[in-house]
Design an enzyme around this catalytic site. Structure first.
Site, PDB file in Angstrom:
ATOM      1  N   GLY A 132     -47.391  83.852 -19.650  1.00  0.00           N
ATOM      2  CA  GLY A 132     -48.131  84.469 -20.735  1.00  0.00           C
ATOM      3  C   GLY A 132     -47.329  84.824 -21.970  1.00  0.00           C
ATOM      4  CB  THR A 133     -44.199  83.617 -23.604  1.00  0.00           C
ATOM      5  OG1 THR A 133     -44.437  82.219 -23.606  1.00  0.00           O
ATOM      6  CG2 THR A 133     -43.290  84.001 -22.459  1.00  0.00           C
ATOM      7  NE  ARG A 167     -62.313  73.476 -10.349  1.00  0.00           N
ATOM      8  CZ  ARG A 167     -61.067  73.907 -10.437  1.00  0.00           C
ATOM      9  NH1 ARG A 167     -60.391  74.231  -9.342  1.00  0.00           N
ATOM     10  NH2 ARG A 167     -60.472  74.056 -11.598  1.00  0.00           N
ATOM     11  CG  HIS A 175     -49.886  69.517 -25.505  1.00  0.00           C
ATOM     12  ND1 HIS A 175     -50.056  69.466 -24.129  1.00  0.00           N
ATOM     13  CD2 HIS A 175     -49.037  68.522 -25.827  1.00  0.00           C
ATOM     14  CE1 HIS A 175     -49.334  68.460 -23.650  1.00  0.00           C
ATOM     15  NE2 HIS A 175     -48.699  67.873 -24.655  1.00  0.00           N
ATOM     16  CG  ASP A 209     -62.304  66.249 -27.067  1.00  0.00           C
ATOM     17  OD1 ASP A 209     -61.484  66.327 -26.104  1.00  0.00           O
ATOM     18  OD2 ASP A 209     -62.244  65.351 -27.927  1.00  0.00           O
ATOM     19  N   GLY A 245     -62.073  65.324 -23.357  1.00  0.00           N
ATOM     20  CA  GLY A 245     -60.868  64.599 -22.959  1.00  0.00           C
ATOM     21  C   GLY A 245     -59.701  65.541 -22.718  1.00  0.00           C
ATOM     22  CG  ASP A 253     -53.456  67.424 -24.068  1.00  0.00           C
ATOM     23  OD1 ASP A 253     -53.849  68.598 -24.029  1.00  0.00           O
ATOM     24  OD2 ASP A 253     -52.591  66.969 -23.289  1.00  0.00           O
TER      25      ASP A 253
HETATM   26  C1  GRF Z   1     -46.475  76.640 -22.910  1.00  0.00           C
HETATM   27  O1  GRF Z   1     -45.430  75.736 -23.089  1.00  0.00           O
HETATM   28  C2  GRF Z   1     -47.752  76.014 -23.352  1.00  0.00           C
HETATM   29  O2  GRF Z   1     -47.647  75.195 -24.471  1.00  0.00           O
HETATM   30  C3  GRF Z   1     -48.082  75.202 -22.146  1.00  0.00           C
HETATM   31  O3  GRF Z   1     -47.721  76.019 -21.048  1.00  0.00           O
HETATM   32  C4  GRF Z   1     -46.718  76.914 -21.442  1.00  0.00           C
HETATM   33  C5  GRF Z   1     -47.250  78.286 -21.187  1.00  0.00           C
HETATM   34  O4  GRF Z   1     -46.330  79.293 -21.345  1.00  0.00           O
HETATM   35  N1  GRF Z   1     -49.417  74.716 -22.193  1.00  0.00           N
HETATM   36  P1  GRF Z   1     -46.762  80.807 -21.317  1.00  0.00           P
HETATM   37  O5  GRF Z   1     -47.567  81.085 -20.050  1.00  0.00           O
HETATM   38  O6  GRF Z   1     -47.559  81.095 -22.557  1.00  0.00           O
HETATM   39  O7  GRF Z   1     -45.477  81.576 -21.294  1.00  0.00           O
END
Ligand code: GRF
Length: 208
Positions: free
Chosen positions: A12-13, A66, A110, A147, A149, A151
């Site tokens: 969760g950074t 699910r 991403h 969406d 897909g 990414d």
């Molecule tokens: C980040 O690199 C984000 O881009 C990717 O997963 C990682 C998550 O990191 N999708 P965090 O949990 O926010 O620390």
């Protein structure tokens, strides 16, 4: 006031970067109503609680199938009248029903410059391993709408980051987080909260 739900799976950074930006006023007119994690042990949930934000652990394992999990996730969002869903390191595949209901209201971060090093199975450290293997000199991060897909949704913002000769996937991952992800994710949320982001024919325009 934009009501935001943040979906997470791990540390969760990125969530922290958004919380900090709200508390410091770099994001105005938005608040995080809930943080939802498919992994109940995710440290991201702890980060939310520390800041008085409701933290919900919603694991697919707790549901018979699910579809029931997907419905529970949908209810968590719909029941709170969420305006924007932020995928911040969320490893759950978002069900089509949610994508349709929240068209152009779900964003993802991403850790590469899409369309490089993305798509099915390309997440976490794998993204940076592939970038290093290809020998690119720059990588970065992308915030895009989600969406159906993987990414493939409209790109909102990208930021480039230098790749160095002696990088390991871990070192590159950290640099991209610090220099790109934690910068552009809050920036995009603020722009959306200001009503400055529009989508037309798959392309994003930002009002200056
Ligand atoms: C980040 O690199 C984000 O881009 C990717 O997963 C990682 C998550 O990191 N999708 P965090 O949990 O926010 O620390």
């Amino acid at each position: 006031m934009l009501r935001v739900a943040v979906l997470v799976s791990g540390g969760g950074t990125n969530l922290q970067a958004v919380i900090d930006a709200i508390e410091e006023g770099r994001i105005s007119n938005a608040r995080i109503d809930v943080v939802i994690s498919n992994n109940k042990k995710a440290y991201a949930l702890e980060r939310a609680r520390k800041h008085g934000i409701q933290a919900v652990g919603l694991s697919p394992k707790d549901f018979e199938n699910r579809d029931l999990f997907n419905e529970a996730l949908y209810q968590e969002l719909a029941g709170r009248e969420i305006d924007l869903v932020v995928l911040a390191g969320c490893l759950v595949v978002i069900p089509d029903k949610i994508i349709r209901e929240f068209e152009n209201r779900i964003i993802n971060i991403h850790p590469s410059l899409i369309p490089s090093f993305c798509g099915k199975g390309c997440y976490g450290l794998k993204v940076h391993e592939q970038a290093l293997q290809r020998g690119v000199k720059i990588s970065g991060a992308t915030v895009h709408f989600v969406d159906e897909g993987t990414d493939t949704g409209p790109i909102i913002m990208q930021k480039a980051v230098e790749v160095r000769d002696d990088d390991t996937p871990e070192v590159l991952q950290r640099r991209i987080m610090e220099q790109a992800e934690w910068v552009i994710l809050p920036e995009v949320i603020n722009l959306i909260a200001e009503g400055s982001v529009s989508v037309s024919e798959g392309h994003v325009k930002i009002k200056k």
